[in-house]
Design a protein around this motif. Structure first.
Motif, short mmCIF file in Angstrom:
data_model
loop_
_atom_site.label_atom_id
_atom_site.label_comp_id
_atom_site.label_asym_id
_atom_site.label_seq_id
_atom_site.Cartn_x
_atom_site.Cartn_y
_atom_site.Cartn_z
N GLY A 150 8.50 0.24 -0.08
CA GLY A 150 7.80 0.98 0.96
C GLY A 150 6.88 0.10 1.79
O GLY A 150 6.95 -1.13 1.74
N ASP A 151 6.02 0.75 2.57
CA ASP A 151 5.10 0.03 3.44
C ASP A 151 3.83 -0.36 2.70
O ASP A 151 3.27 0.43 1.93
CB ASP A 151 4.72 0.91 4.64
CG ASP A 151 5.90 1.15 5.56
OD1 ASP A 151 6.74 0.23 5.68
OD2 ASP A 151 5.99 2.25 6.14
N TYR A 152 3.38 -1.57 2.93
CA TYR A 152 2.11 -2.05 2.40
C TYR A 152 1.69 -3.24 3.26
O TYR A 152 2.48 -3.79 4.03
CB TYR A 152 2.22 -2.44 0.92
CG TYR A 152 3.26 -3.50 0.65
CD1 TYR A 152 2.94 -4.86 0.65
CD2 TYR A 152 4.59 -3.15 0.44
CE1 TYR A 152 3.90 -5.83 0.44
CE2 TYR A 152 5.56 -4.11 0.22
CZ TYR A 152 5.21 -5.44 0.22
OH TYR A 152 6.16 -6.40 0.04
N ASP A 153 0.45 -3.64 3.14
CA ASP A 153 -0.10 -4.72 3.95
C ASP A 153 0.47 -6.05 3.49
O ASP A 153 0.18 -6.51 2.39
CB ASP A 153 -1.63 -4.71 3.82
CG ASP A 153 -2.30 -5.74 4.73
OD1 ASP A 153 -1.58 -6.48 5.43
OD2 ASP A 153 -3.55 -5.80 4.71
N ARG A 154 1.29 -6.67 4.32
CA ARG A 154 1.89 -7.95 3.95
C ARG A 154 0.85 -9.07 3.82
O ARG A 154 1.14 -10.12 3.24
CB ARG A 154 2.96 -8.36 4.97
CG ARG A 154 4.15 -7.39 5.10
CD ARG A 154 4.86 -7.17 3.77
NE ARG A 154 6.20 -6.62 3.91
CZ ARG A 154 6.50 -5.34 3.83
NH1 ARG A 154 5.55 -4.45 3.62
NH2 ARG A 154 7.76 -4.93 3.93
N GLU A 155 -0.34 -8.84 4.34
CA GLU A 155 -1.42 -9.83 4.18
C GLU A 155 -1.85 -9.97 2.72
O GLU A 155 -2.55 -10.92 2.36
CB GLU A 155 -2.63 -9.45 5.04
CG GLU A 155 -2.37 -9.48 6.54
CD GLU A 155 -2.03 -10.87 7.04
OE1 GLU A 155 -2.69 -11.83 6.59
OE2 GLU A 155 -1.09 -11.00 7.84
N LEU A 156 -1.45 -9.02 1.88
CA LEU A 156 -1.80 -9.09 0.46
C LEU A 156 -0.96 -10.12 -0.29
O LEU A 156 -1.28 -10.47 -1.43
CB LEU A 156 -1.60 -7.72 -0.20
CG LEU A 156 -2.51 -6.59 0.28
CD1 LEU A 156 -2.04 -5.26 -0.29
CD2 LEU A 156 -3.96 -6.86 -0.12
#
Length: 265
Positions: A93-99
């Motif tokens: 799913g969607d999540y902050d790729r900056e993580l």
């Protein structure tokens, strides 16, 4: 410092390692609900997790990663190649790729008061690693999904206080079992999984006076069972070249559906 297996097996893996100040997970291959329950059982919650170390991109190691990232904005550490594979998994799913934070084998990095050393393993994945984690004078490691071991692996597992080590399969059960030929070859190959016998042989190379706990993990549901892994590993230690016997150490099997005991160091 403490370590506990929330789940370890061919169907899902998640190991907690932490200090009084810092809390990390090695892999998140089970549901977020099970991860939360495991954390609750040791007095923590999802928001307390400071980082997730991913060994490789197979689903039994990343299944719950997307939910954790979305809910808690937890930093995720893995090799660059593994992160590329994780980015491509629509199931997360969607999540902050900056993580997503790339790490390199044999290059230490720090999460809170924990020093983490990734080291390379041979498995059929993009660029898999195992992890050694140190806090002060104490060190633990999680080493699974290894087709074989060599002197490099031995050197990275020396002088540990506790270890979760793969004891994936019994060779005879695998060879006579229902898996198709290609899958048997994969598991038995140099980029597959460590057998019970080889887990015991590896332990012969790294046992020492200060080793407090050995957890046998990542057992195959179809090609192993806990008592067999336990007895086979103990036999290899007793018959090996090291000066110790299996009775000199606390050895238990980490379950796939229940938490292990908490290893306090």
């Amino acid at each position: 410092m403490r370590m506990v297996s929330i789940a370890s097996g061919s169907s899902g893996n998640c190991i907690y390692i932490g200090s009084d100040k810092t809390h990390i997970l090695v892999d998140a291959g089970i549901s977020n609900k099970r991860i939360q329950q495991g954390l609750n059982d040791i007095g923590l919650k999802g928001g307390d997790v400071d980082g997730i170390l991913i060994t490789h991109e197979h689903s039994d190691h990343i299944k719950g990663l997307g939910v954790l990232a979305r809910k808690y904005q937890v930093p995720i550490y893995a090799t660059r190649e593994t992160l590329d594979e994780i980015r491509s998994k629509s199931s997360l799913g969607d999540y902050d790729r900056e993580l997503l934070h790339p790490v390199c084998p044999d290059v230490d990095f720090v999460v809170g008061d924990l020093t983490v050393k990734p080291f390379s393993i041979d498995h059929d994945a993009a660029n898999p690693v195992a992890y050694r984690v140190q806090c002060g004078e104490r060190s633990v490691a999680v080493a699974t999904d290894m087709g074989h071991y060599d002197q490099y692996i031995i050197d990275h597992l020396r002088d540990l206080d506790a270890l979760l080590l793969e004891s994936n399969h019994d060779v005879r059960m695998l060879e006579s079992g229902p898996y198709p030929y290609y899958l048997k070859r994969r598991i038995l190959g140099d980029h597959g999984h460590l057998s019970n016998e080889n887990a015991g042989r590896l332990l012969n190379c790294i046992l020492h006076d200060r080793m407090k706990k050995i957890l046998l993990g990542h057992l195959s549901k179809e090609n192993n069972y806990a008592e067999l892994a336990y007895e086979t590993v103990r036999l290899e230690i007793d018959e090996g070249d090291c000066p110790y016997g299996a009775a000199d150490f606390s050895i238990t099997v980490a379950g796939r559906d229940q938490m292990s005991e908490i290893v306090n160091l």
